[in-house]
Design a protein around this motif. Sequence first.
Motif, PDB file in Angstrom:
ATOM      1  N   TYR A 190       0.887  -1.174   0.000  1.00 28.47           N
ATOM      2  CA  TYR A 190       0.000   0.000   0.000  1.00 28.47           C
ATOM      3  C   TYR A 190       0.915   1.211   0.000  1.00 28.47           C
ATOM      4  N   ILE A 191       1.039   1.846  -1.179  1.00 29.10           N
ATOM      5  CA  ILE A 191       2.078   2.844  -1.398  1.00 29.10           C
ATOM      6  C   ILE A 191       1.449   4.218  -1.618  1.00 29.10           C
TER       7      ILE A 191
ATOM      8  N   ASN B 148      -3.010  -8.186  -4.840  1.00 30.53           N
ATOM      9  CA  ASN B 148      -3.859  -8.878  -3.874  1.00 30.53           C
ATOM     10  C   ASN B 148      -4.743  -7.919  -3.094  1.00 30.53           C
ATOM     11  N   LEU B 149      -4.289  -6.690  -2.879  1.00 30.87           N
ATOM     12  CA  LEU B 149      -5.130  -5.703  -2.193  1.00 30.87           C
ATOM     13  C   LEU B 149      -6.265  -5.238  -3.106  1.00 30.87           C
ATOM     14  N   ALA B 150      -5.968  -5.069  -4.385  1.00 31.01           N
ATOM     15  CA  ALA B 150      -7.019  -4.701  -5.335  1.00 31.01           C
ATOM     16  C   ALA B 150      -8.045  -5.828  -5.463  1.00 31.01           C
TER      17      ALA B 150
ATOM     18  N   VAL C 190     -10.199   4.285   1.090  1.00 28.00           N
ATOM     19  CA  VAL C 190      -9.232   3.227   0.755  1.00 28.00           C
ATOM     20  C   VAL C 190      -8.397   2.876   1.984  1.00 28.00           C
ATOM     21  N   GLY C 191      -7.974   3.877   2.737  1.00 24.95           N
ATOM     22  CA  GLY C 191      -7.191   3.615   3.946  1.00 24.95           C
ATOM     23  C   GLY C 191      -7.947   2.786   4.962  1.00 24.95           C
TER      24      GLY C 191
ATOM     25  N   GLY D 135      -7.688  -3.539   8.151  1.00 27.73           N
ATOM     26  CA  GLY D 135      -7.867  -4.903   8.648  1.00 27.73           C
ATOM     27  C   GLY D 135      -7.073  -5.949   7.900  1.00 27.73           C
ATOM     28  N   LEU D 136      -6.190  -5.532   7.009  1.00 27.04           N
ATOM     29  CA  LEU D 136      -5.428  -6.475   6.184  1.00 27.04           C
ATOM     30  C   LEU D 136      -3.956  -6.479   6.582  1.00 27.04           C
ATOM     31  N   GLN D 137      -3.271  -7.496   6.095  1.00 24.84           N
ATOM     32  CA  GLN D 137      -1.824  -7.565   6.293  1.00 24.84           C
ATOM     33  C   GLN D 137      -1.144  -6.752   5.195  1.00 24.84           C
ATOM     34  N   ALA D 138      -1.458  -5.469   5.186  1.00 23.72           N
ATOM     35  CA  ALA D 138      -0.890  -4.578   4.170  1.00 23.72           C
ATOM     36  C   ALA D 138       0.414  -3.968   4.679  1.00 23.72           C
ATOM     37  N   THR D 139       1.352  -3.804   3.753  1.00 24.19           N
ATOM     38  CA  THR D 139       2.615  -3.139   4.071  1.00 24.19           C
ATOM     39  C   THR D 139       2.517  -1.674   3.664  1.00 24.19           C
TER      40      THR D 139
END
Length: 344
Positions: free
Chosen positions: A246-247, A291-293, A313-314, A319-323
Amino acid sequence: MDGLPTTMKSERRWRSKPLQASRPSIFMAFFSCVAWLYVAGRLWQDAENRTLLTNLLNKNLDKRPKVLSLEDKLTVLGCKDLERRIVEAEMELTLAKSQGYLKNQIQKSGASSGQKLLAVIGVYTGFGSRLKRNVFRGSWMPKGDALRKLEERGIVIRFVIGRSANRGDSLDRNIDEENRSTKDFLILEGHEEAQEELPKKAKFFFSAAVQMWDAEYYVKVDDNINLDLEGLIEMLDRRRGQDGAYIGCMKSGDVITEEGKPWYEPDWWKFGDEKSYFRHAWGSLLVLSKNLAQYINVNSASLKTYAHDDVSVGSWMMGLQATYIDDNRLCCSSIRQDKVCSVA
């Protein structure tokens, strides 16, 4: 002799008084007996009726319909099996979506079959922004054959727009005509293009893009910035294979609680006593890995939107394993020299 009659009269009066006094008692006793017999008869009759009813119920016990529970009714009607099959189908559909087996999944021209793209870049636009689109096509965004060659390098760029509230009107027809000429639109058929619907546009864009193209990254760009396209491509190319990315230009910030002010958040009370947003990629450019999309696509129907699309979006990422990758080069309003975007 004269006293004799007087004595006899007194005796007669004395004897008659008890007889007169005993008559009411006799009547009371009689009526009591009658009442007792009546009550006893009714009690006996009621007892007989109860006995008769009990015998009838016992005799017809096996003939009474069984009281069905809810589970029994579902079984009898066949709904339980149907419910099981529906749940299984929903699970299979969710799994298929997450693995990329999606309805209407196609490869666009310029992307060969089986080719994995580096990025799909969606540039938000509106019905009244044709002049901006032409400016972009003449500056950082390739057009015509150059756009097709860029797709061969693994980069797809599309202007992203929804449909008019009055479907098929001149606004829709103008976009369709422009798209036939330029072939650089991603038209979100299920989305109504309106300012108040902007937070939902993110759901429609990421869902549509991940269905149509197999890419490493999906990039949302507003039409109020200029983009250093080669700088963005280089940055994403260095991050190939990084799942859960997540950039963006990360920040938090105060929640505006006063209606009528810019950036007012109707759901301000959900952000606690401090009235501060959670950390999220803000501004005009953000990037999600595949995978996030896909997560947004699978769960779009139940994802909550807030007043602003970047906050929305944030919230989905929390709740995800987002970096979370805070890259200052994506802060378009900063004064850095090596940034990949700038305010138009």
